[in-house]
Design an enzyme around this catalytic site. Structure first.
Site, PDB file in Angstrom:
ATOM      1  N   GLU A 178       0.833  -1.208   0.000  1.00 37.98           N
ATOM      2  CA  GLU A 178       0.000   0.000   0.000  1.00 37.98           C
ATOM      3  C   GLU A 178       0.867   1.257   0.000  1.00 37.98           C
ATOM      4  O   GLU A 178       0.557   2.237  -0.672  1.00 37.98           O
ATOM      5  CB  GLU A 178      -0.913   0.026   1.230  1.00 37.98           C
ATOM      6  CG  GLU A 178      -1.929  -1.083   1.263  1.00 37.98           C
ATOM      7  CD  GLU A 178      -2.761  -1.016   2.517  1.00 37.98           C
ATOM      8  OE1 GLU A 178      -3.919  -0.560   2.420  1.00 37.98           O
ATOM      9  OE2 GLU A 178      -2.257  -1.406   3.595  1.00 37.98           O
TER      10      GLU A 178
ATOM     11  N   TYR B 212     -14.079  26.860   0.955  1.00 35.00           N
ATOM     12  CA  TYR B 212     -14.020  25.444   0.573  1.00 35.00           C
ATOM     13  C   TYR B 212     -12.841  25.122  -0.330  1.00 35.00           C
ATOM     14  O   TYR B 212     -12.441  23.968  -0.436  1.00 35.00           O
ATOM     15  CB  TYR B 212     -15.338  24.942  -0.022  1.00 35.00           C
ATOM     16  CG  TYR B 212     -15.904  25.743  -1.162  1.00 35.00           C
ATOM     17  CD1 TYR B 212     -15.380  25.676  -2.440  1.00 35.00           C
ATOM     18  CD2 TYR B 212     -17.015  26.550  -0.954  1.00 35.00           C
ATOM     19  CE1 TYR B 212     -15.914  26.407  -3.476  1.00 35.00           C
ATOM     20  CE2 TYR B 212     -17.568  27.282  -1.990  1.00 35.00           C
ATOM     21  CZ  TYR B 212     -17.009  27.203  -3.247  1.00 35.00           C
ATOM     22  OH  TYR B 212     -17.552  27.931  -4.274  1.00 35.00           O
TER      23      TYR B 212
ATOM     24  N   ILE C  78      -6.407   4.761   8.256  1.00 36.73           N
ATOM     25  CA  ILE C  78      -7.208   5.866   7.736  1.00 36.73           C
ATOM     26  C   ILE C  78      -7.936   6.576   8.879  1.00 36.73           C
ATOM     27  O   ILE C  78      -8.362   7.716   8.719  1.00 36.73           O
ATOM     28  CB  ILE C  78      -8.164   5.438   6.598  1.00 36.73           C
ATOM     29  CG1 ILE C  78      -9.091   4.303   7.013  1.00 36.73           C
ATOM     30  CG2 ILE C  78      -7.356   5.078   5.357  1.00 36.73           C
ATOM     31  CD1 ILE C  78     -10.118   3.907   5.936  1.00 36.73           C
ATOM     32  N   GLU C  79      -8.039   5.939  10.025  1.00 38.54           N
ATOM     33  CA  GLU C  79      -8.572   6.599  11.203  1.00 38.54           C
ATOM     34  C   GLU C  79      -7.699   7.806  11.574  1.00 38.54           C
ATOM     35  O   GLU C  79      -8.205   8.865  11.946  1.00 38.54           O
ATOM     36  CB  GLU C  79      -8.635   5.630  12.390  1.00 38.54           C
ATOM     37  CG  GLU C  79      -9.669   4.537  12.256  1.00 38.54           C
ATOM     38  CD  GLU C  79      -9.190   3.298  11.503  1.00 38.54           C
ATOM     39  OE1 GLU C  79      -8.252   3.395  10.666  1.00 38.54           O
ATOM     40  OE2 GLU C  79      -9.764   2.218  11.743  1.00 38.54           O
TER      41      GLU C  79
ATOM     42  N   LYS D  49     -11.622   4.062   1.312  1.00 39.35           N
ATOM     43  CA  LYS D  49     -10.439   3.364   0.798  1.00 39.35           C
ATOM     44  C   LYS D  49     -10.935   2.219  -0.095  1.00 39.35           C
ATOM     45  O   LYS D  49     -10.910   1.048   0.274  1.00 39.35           O
ATOM     46  CB  LYS D  49      -9.602   2.843   1.971  1.00 39.35           C
ATOM     47  CG  LYS D  49      -8.246   2.303   1.593  1.00 39.35           C
ATOM     48  CD  LYS D  49      -7.466   1.936   2.857  1.00 39.35           C
ATOM     49  CE  LYS D  49      -6.102   1.393   2.519  1.00 39.35           C
ATOM     50  NZ  LYS D  49      -5.338   1.057   3.740  1.00 39.35           N
TER      51      LYS D  49
END
Length: 132
Positions: free
Chosen positions: A22, A54, A73-74, A99
């Site tokens: 990854e 934004y 990813i947390e 993901k």
């Protein structure tokens, strides 16, 4: 109840994950950011300074995704939520990090984490998944 601003479907290449493949190959992450903010002044004054920009939200979110690799990813979602909450006008934020190319051998459509933060209880405090 505050107004909402949403950035949905931001696609950025990153190298996050526990597995070496990854980090070596990277993959696309899709991020949704929803923030609760009072937009009344911005609407009344028609002035960018009275709202959350934004463009800045997208740029900073993309920089975190494309930035240093994280195992989870947390962690990525938390970093995004924390920078959004740095703006004291924001009441709460929800960050979803998708993901879709996670190294799961079974067929699946998506894997994601949802990180929520609110001013209730102080800056960056977690809020229950039942709502803001």
């Amino acid at each position: 109840m505050a107004d909402r601003m949403e950035l949905r479907g931001l696609i950025v290449r990153g190298r996050h994950g526990v597995y070496e493949v990854e980090r070596a190959n990277g993959q696309d992450f899709i991020v949704d950011v929803i923030l609760w903010i009072d937009l009344a002044d911005a609407a009344a004054n028609d002035n960018l300074a009275d709202t959350y920009d934004y463009v800045v939200l997208a740029e900073r979110t993309a920089a975190i995704i494309a930035g240093p690799p994280r195992n989870l990813i947390e962690t990525v979602g938390s970093e995004i939520a924390d920078f959004v909450m740095d703006d004291e006008r924001v009441h709460a934020v929800e960050v979803v990090v998708h993901k879709p190319q996670a190294p799961i051998p079974q067929q699946f459509s998506d894997v994601a984490v949802v990180v929520r933060r609110s001013r209730r209880g102080g800056r960056g405090s977690m809020i229950p998944a039942s709502g803001v």
